[in-house]
Design an enzyme around this catalytic site. Structure first.
Site, mmCIF file in Angstrom:
data_model
loop_
_atom_site.group_PDB
_atom_site.id
_atom_site.type_symbol
_atom_site.label_atom_id
_atom_site.label_comp_id
_atom_site.label_asym_id
_atom_site.label_seq_id
_atom_site.Cartn_x
_atom_site.Cartn_y
_atom_site.Cartn_z
ATOM 1 N N THR A 18 0.834 -1.204 0.000
ATOM 2 C CA THR A 18 0.000 0.000 0.000
ATOM 3 C C THR A 18 0.871 1.257 0.000
ATOM 4 O OG1 THR A 18 -1.621 -1.215 1.335
ATOM 5 C CG2 THR A 18 -1.878 1.153 1.235
ATOM 6 N N ARG A 22 7.700 -2.540 2.708
ATOM 7 C CA ARG A 22 7.897 -2.665 4.158
ATOM 8 C C ARG A 22 8.225 -4.113 4.497
ATOM 9 N NH1 ARG A 22 2.985 1.208 6.235
ATOM 10 N NH2 ARG A 22 3.775 3.040 5.148
ATOM 11 N N SER A 113 6.313 3.513 8.784
ATOM 12 C CA SER A 113 5.165 4.192 9.374
ATOM 13 C C SER A 113 4.918 3.830 10.830
ATOM 14 C CB SER A 113 3.943 3.905 8.509
ATOM 15 O OG SER A 113 2.853 4.630 8.975
ATOM 16 N N HIS A 114 3.740 3.271 11.105
ATOM 17 C CA HIS A 114 3.316 2.981 12.472
ATOM 18 C C HIS A 114 3.806 1.620 12.952
ATOM 19 C CE1 HIS A 114 0.757 1.452 9.417
ATOM 20 N NE2 HIS A 114 0.339 0.522 10.245
ATOM 21 N N LYS A 126 10.088 4.028 0.366
ATOM 22 C CA LYS A 126 9.017 4.423 -0.545
ATOM 23 C C LYS A 126 9.560 5.500 -1.466
ATOM 24 C CE LYS A 126 5.696 6.994 1.112
ATOM 25 N NZ LYS A 126 4.440 7.559 1.635
ATOM 26 N N ASP A 277 2.097 9.290 14.368
ATOM 27 C CA ASP A 277 2.714 7.964 14.300
ATOM 28 C C ASP A 277 4.211 8.024 13.994
ATOM 29 O OD1 ASP A 277 2.481 8.832 11.673
ATOM 30 O OD2 ASP A 277 2.276 6.798 10.900
ATOM 31 N N ASP A 279 6.123 8.016 11.363
ATOM 32 C CA ASP A 279 6.655 8.947 10.360
ATOM 33 C C ASP A 279 5.866 10.243 10.266
ATOM 34 O OD1 ASP A 279 4.504 7.516 9.282
ATOM 35 O OD2 ASP A 279 5.207 7.812 7.237
ATOM 36 N N ASP A 281 2.629 10.996 9.665
ATOM 37 C CA ASP A 281 1.532 11.307 8.737
ATOM 38 C C ASP A 281 0.152 10.961 9.291
ATOM 39 O OD1 ASP A 281 1.910 8.609 8.483
ATOM 40 O OD2 ASP A 281 2.178 8.607 6.303
ATOM 41 N N ARG A 282 0.116 10.126 10.342
ATOM 42 C CA ARG A 282 -1.193 9.787 10.918
ATOM 43 C C ARG A 282 -1.504 10.694 12.109
ATOM 44 N NH1 ARG A 282 -2.322 3.402 10.745
ATOM 45 N NH2 ARG A 282 -1.567 3.050 8.637
ATOM 46 N N THR A 344 -7.726 2.228 -0.914
ATOM 47 C CA THR A 344 -6.837 2.518 0.211
ATOM 48 C C THR A 344 -5.428 2.806 -0.313
ATOM 49 O OG1 THR A 344 -8.096 1.161 1.712
ATOM 50 C CG2 THR A 344 -5.785 1.490 2.262
ATOM 51 N N GLU A 364 -9.806 6.222 6.938
ATOM 52 C CA GLU A 364 -10.156 5.676 8.255
ATOM 53 C C GLU A 364 -8.915 5.305 9.055
ATOM 54 O OE1 GLU A 364 -9.273 2.343 8.733
ATOM 55 O OE2 GLU A 364 -8.584 2.282 6.671
ATOM 56 N N SER A 365 -7.804 5.065 8.368
ATOM 57 C CA SER A 365 -6.577 4.626 9.033
ATOM 58 C C SER A 365 -5.822 5.811 9.639
ATOM 59 C CB SER A 365 -5.695 3.881 8.047
ATOM 60 O OG SER A 365 -5.438 4.696 6.917
ATOM 61 N N LYS A 376 -0.588 12.349 3.687
ATOM 62 C CA LYS A 376 -1.393 12.731 4.838
ATOM 63 C C LYS A 376 -0.469 13.371 5.857
ATOM 64 C CE LYS A 376 -1.484 7.953 6.588
ATOM 65 N NZ LYS A 376 -0.907 7.158 5.483
ATOM 66 N N ARG A 497 -8.801 -6.980 7.459
ATOM 67 C CA ARG A 497 -9.498 -5.840 8.042
ATOM 68 C C ARG A 497 -10.990 -5.957 7.726
ATOM 69 N NH1 ARG A 497 -5.132 -2.942 9.612
ATOM 70 N NH2 ARG A 497 -3.606 -2.163 8.113
HETATM 71 C C1 G16 Z 1 -0.565 3.528 4.603
HETATM 72 C C2 G16 Z 1 -1.192 4.226 3.444
HETATM 73 C C3 G16 Z 1 -2.620 4.563 3.747
HETATM 74 C C4 G16 Z 1 -3.373 3.337 4.185
HETATM 75 C C5 G16 Z 1 -2.664 2.674 5.339
HETATM 76 C C6 G16 Z 1 -3.269 1.347 5.709
HETATM 77 O O1 G16 Z 1 -0.479 4.393 5.672
HETATM 78 O O2 G16 Z 1 -0.520 5.403 3.107
HETATM 79 O O3 G16 Z 1 -3.175 5.100 2.598
HETATM 80 O O4 G16 Z 1 -4.674 3.671 4.546
HETATM 81 O O5 G16 Z 1 -1.338 2.414 4.992
HETATM 82 O O6 G16 Z 1 -3.188 0.505 4.611
HETATM 83 P P1 G16 Z 1 -3.561 -1.023 4.727
HETATM 84 O O7 G16 Z 1 -4.998 -1.045 5.158
HETATM 85 O O8 G16 Z 1 -3.334 -1.564 3.355
HETATM 86 O O9 G16 Z 1 -2.674 -1.636 5.778
HETATM 87 P P2 G16 Z 1 0.857 4.506 6.523
HETATM 88 O O10 G16 Z 1 0.539 5.486 7.602
HETATM 89 O O11 G16 Z 1 1.106 3.096 7.026
HETATM 90 O O12 G16 Z 1 1.901 4.954 5.566
#
Ligand code: G16
Length: 544
Positions: A18, A22, A113-114, A126, A277, A279, A281-282, A344, A364-365, A376, A497
């Site tokens: 996504t 990772r 990320s998280h 990325k 989070d 990085d 962005d959340r 997503t 939603e994430s 984000k 999910r």
């Molecule tokens: C990434 C993406 C988001 C996505 C999230 C969860 O966020 O940038 O667009 O909503 O992953 O994705 P998934 O449901 O496929 O795990 P982040 O904050 O992890 O970079």
């Protein structure tokens, strides 16, 4: 300095998910794993000779090692300049801004990320394009194809860059400039928000806790909230980035920020709580006695954005990812602006933002953002909330309740089943897909009549591209929804999910506990999808 061509062999698992590639740190530590992937990215791009590349990361374990490798490979491939954050630090939204601000060719954002960090944790790479946003699928697909056949990468023998020293150094013919990671971003925020009003609010005794989760947002939050806006010292907690996030899980949700949530639910707690989070962005937003779901937060920010100077002329449109609740759709309808539903992944918002068709996007994430960057942006969301609270002179709880009594409430929850056997998860989704055509028209329980059931396909209205199999949607006549998809960001097994949503009209009941309000749908999802039965799990790993 001579450019070396070093022989390598491909890895079969370098398919970006996504949001980039990772993997466990131990996977990245394999010989040439980083080198192959970065070379494959460069091999998939045209026209960067002499151009600028931005490199930054969230400071997690292996960040420093990967950055030094990336700098050498960039020099050997002919980039003219690298801009890198001091200490290798750049939050994801700040990296996006730096790419745009300095008109760079693109950037490498090093983060998982998280996901947890450390030697046993996760790492990620990325690629972002010149608009500052994650590369679209046509690039990530090309990178993956290249990783499967790569047989060499370019390198240059050079000493490590001193990432601590702001200023200019060189690697071969390439200039490396180490920049202050916060300054450009902080300046951008000042153009968007009424810093005077927020500052006055803090001076008037408004209290806040911002949990930076020992991740990248610490320096940004210290500088902006406590520095420029004058919030008292101690407002920012866990504000020093740590390569292991202090052995924490830098995911700003109600599981990992439970202490803050509990504090906000007491009379002694601050007026406002927020977190970001790994990085940056959340975001997590909690008012006194009021948690705001990310889906509601998107709707509320869109409805109130005009209160911030950067959006005072109104917003062009809103976009949300498919599993995000339809709360924002009601705002768009009332404002008479465009509304888009995308798969997503933030990368799907890029075209809409570039075309000026939407101003605010969210997922939603725990992600919300706007056209100021192409990622984000956690701190942006926090600052917009602060701006709205300062302008409306109301508590978060009052603002949320008023919103529901105008637009109705979309009760919403997500149940995650993590580290499920990938084969079982894949089969579960396939079997559900096979049932879809038989569902429309059927009624479950007293009143849950299936209006549609499909596997979401997105048609990008800007470039005409199509993305299929983006998640299963079962929609009901009353606006309720069950959505099922496999996460594209997990690193071990599969994460299933399950997203559940029910709409309650403006004059309905808005005070129900979320899980109870959704109970009939949760039961129906159990029956239709059978996650518990097929995975052997008795309950979700995380409920958000
Ligand atoms: C990434 C993406 C988001 C996505 C999230 C969860 O966020 O940038 O667009 O909503 O992953 O994705 P998934 O449901 O496929 O795990 P982040 O904050 O992890 O970079």
């Amino acid at each position: 300095m001579t450019i070396q061509t070093i022989k390598t062999t491909p890895y079969g698992d370098q398919k970006p998910g996504t949001s980039g590639l990772r993997k466990r740190v131990t996977v990245y530590q394999q010989p040439n794993y980083v080198e192959n992937y970065i070379q494959a990215i460069f091999d998939s791009l045209d026209g960067f000779a002499g151009q600028t590349l931005v490199i930054g990361g969230d400071g997690r374990f292996y960040n420093d090692v990967a950055i030094q490798k990336a700098i050498r490979i960039a020099a050997a491939n002919g980039f003219g300049k690298v801009l890198v954050g001091q200490g290798g630090i750049l939050s994801t939204p700040a990296a996006s801004h730096v790419i745009r601000h300095y008109k760079a060719f693109g950037g490498l954002v090093l983060s998982a990320s998280h996901n947890p960090g450390g030697p046993e944790g996760d790492f990620g790479i990325k690629y972002n394009i010149g608009n500052g946003g994650p590369a679209p699928e046509k690039i990530t697909d090309a990178v993956y194809d290249r990783t499967k056949v790569i047989d060499s990468y370019k390198n240059i023998e050079a000493a490590d860059i001193d990432l601590g020293a702001i200023g200019t150094q060189t690697v071969g013919d390439m200039v490396v400039e180490v920049i202050d990671p916060v300054a450009d971003y902080a300046a951008l925020m000042q153009t968007l928000f009424d810093f005077g009003a927020i500052k006055a609010m803090f001076a008037g005794g408004f209290t806040m806790t911002f949990d930076a989760m020992s991740a990248v947002t610490g320096p940004y939050a210290h500088a902006i909230l406590e520095g420029i806006l004058g919030a008292p010292k101690g407002t920012v907690i866990n504000g020093t980035p740590s390569p292991t996030f202090n052995n924490g899980h830098p995911d700003p949700n109600l599981v990992y920020c439970k202490d803050m949530f509990d504090l906000l639910m007491t009379p002694e707690g601050p007026d406002f709580g927020a977190a970001s989070d790994g990085d940056g962005d959340r975001n997590l937003i909690i008012g006194k006695n009021r948690f705001v779901t990310p889906s509601d937060s998107l709707a509320l920010l869109a409805a109130n954005a005009h209160l911030a100077p950067g959006y005072k002329r109104g917003i062009a449109g809103i976009a949300r990812s498919m599993p995000t609740s339809a709360a924002a759709d009601r705002v768009a309808e009332k404002l008479g602006i465009e509304m888009h539903e995308t798969p997503t992944g933030w990368k799907f918002f890029g075209n809409l933002l570039d075309a000026g068709r939407v101003t605010i996007c969210g997922e939603e994430s725990a992600g919300t953002g706007s056209d100021h960057v192409r990622e984000k942006d956690g701190l942006w969301a926090v600052l917009l909330w602060l701006n709205i609270i300062a302008a409306r002179k109301q508590s978060v709880d009052e603002i949320v309740r008023e919103h529901w009594s105008t637009y109705g409430r979309n009760y919403y929850t997500r149940h995650d089943y993590e580290e499920v056997d990938a084969e079982i998860a894949g089969k579960l989704v396939d079997d559900l897909r096979a049932q879809l055509t038989a569902l429309p028209g059927k009624t479950f329980g007293d009143d849950l009549q299936v209006a549609y059931a499909d596997d979401f396909t997105y048609h990008d209205p800007v470039d005409g591209s199509t993305s299929a199999k983006q998640g299963i949607r079962i929609g009901f006549a009353d606006g309720s929804r069950i959505v099922v998809r496999l996460s594209g960001t997990g690193t071990v097994g599969a994460t299933l999910r399950l997203y559940l949503e029910r709409y309650e009209a403006a004059d309905g009941r808005h005070d129900l506990e979320t899980q109870s309000a959704l109970e009939p749908l949760i039961e129906l999802a159990d029956e239709l999808v059978g996650i518990k039965q097929r995975t052997g799990r008795t309950e979700p790993s995380v409920i958000t």
